[in-house]
Write a protein that holds these residues in place. Structure first.
Motif, mmCIF file in Angstrom:
data_model
loop_
_atom_site.group_PDB
_atom_site.id
_atom_site.type_symbol
_atom_site.label_atom_id
_atom_site.label_comp_id
_atom_site.label_asym_id
_atom_site.label_seq_id
_atom_site.Cartn_x
_atom_site.Cartn_y
_atom_site.Cartn_z
ATOM 1 N N TYR A 141 -100.173 20.690 -33.374
ATOM 2 C CA TYR A 141 -100.949 20.592 -32.142
ATOM 3 C C TYR A 141 -101.805 19.406 -32.338
ATOM 4 O O TYR A 141 -102.185 19.300 -33.674
ATOM 5 C CB TYR A 141 -101.662 21.728 -31.921
ATOM 6 C CG TYR A 141 -102.831 21.803 -30.881
ATOM 7 C CD1 TYR A 141 -102.073 21.906 -29.421
ATOM 8 C CD2 TYR A 141 -104.013 21.488 -30.921
ATOM 9 C CE1 TYR A 141 -102.892 21.800 -28.343
ATOM 10 C CE2 TYR A 141 -104.570 21.203 -29.637
ATOM 11 C CZ TYR A 141 -104.147 21.374 -28.395
ATOM 12 O OH TYR A 141 -105.278 21.528 -27.259
ATOM 13 N N PRO A 142 -101.879 18.578 -31.370
ATOM 14 C CA PRO A 142 -101.756 18.583 -29.784
ATOM 15 C C PRO A 142 -100.423 17.628 -29.654
ATOM 16 O O PRO A 142 -100.444 16.943 -28.511
ATOM 17 C CB PRO A 142 -102.922 18.108 -29.232
ATOM 18 C CG PRO A 142 -103.384 17.070 -30.339
ATOM 19 C CD PRO A 142 -103.156 17.566 -31.548
ATOM 20 N N ASP A 152 -106.795 17.479 -23.073
ATOM 21 C CA ASP A 152 -107.486 18.652 -23.802
ATOM 22 C C ASP A 152 -108.163 19.395 -22.669
ATOM 23 O O ASP A 152 -107.981 20.595 -22.620
ATOM 24 C CB ASP A 152 -108.554 18.480 -24.568
ATOM 25 C CG ASP A 152 -107.966 17.609 -25.820
ATOM 26 O OD1 ASP A 152 -106.822 17.982 -26.062
ATOM 27 O OD2 ASP A 152 -108.883 17.039 -26.629
#
Length: 157
Positions: A141-142, A152
């Protein structure tokens, strides 16, 4: 040892033995397959009805299906994983629209269905679920939200 909040019980299968990473991965895979068994890789009649109810000239069908085909390609994954992510996306989108219809007593969601950021975020979430369930993408992640150009804020809202 006693079970306390610091020491949760280990998940066990029917035989009582502690779950291993392999059994957990198999459970995740079976769960996802069963959850999506009835889903297709194209919008179903319910979704198409929501798309048709949009304002004139704002039918999102082409944009939604094209996005669902193109965005997974940015991950460079095989067709099976792409299909699971897209099927989960359509199921999730249908669920969101049905809940909103029930809550708002309307079926025209032109604004939401034209919102590219919302669709990208939902696709990213669906592919994160697939990745977590199957553990086959092995991207930290991410990586998935970034591949879908999701920030985000959009991912967590």
């Amino acid at each position: 040892p006693p079970r306390t909040p610091e020491r949760p019980p280990r998940v066990a299968h029917a035989g009582g033995a502690p779950a291993t990473p392999m059994t957990m991965a198999l459970r995740g895979s079976r769960w996802l397959s069963a959850f999506l068994a009835e889903e297709g890789t194209e919008p179903d009649a319910v979704l198409l009805a929501f798309f048709a109810a949009c304002d004139p000239g704002q039918d999102p069908t082409a944009a939604v299906t094209e996005r669902a085909r193109e965005i997974p390609r940015t991950l460079g994954i095989d067709a099976e994983l792409a299909g699971l992510g897209v099927r989960l996306y359509y199921r999730s989108l249908r669920g969101i629209l049905q809940k909103e219809e029930s809550r708002l007593k309307k079926n025209n969601f032109s604004g939401m269905l034209q919102d590219d950021a919302m669709h990208r975020a939902l696709l990213a979430i669906c592919f994160e679920v697939v990745d977590h369930s199957l553990k086959r993408l092995s991207r930290p992640y991410p990586a998935i939200p970034r591949a879908f150009a999701v920030g985000d804020f959009e991912f967590f809202v």
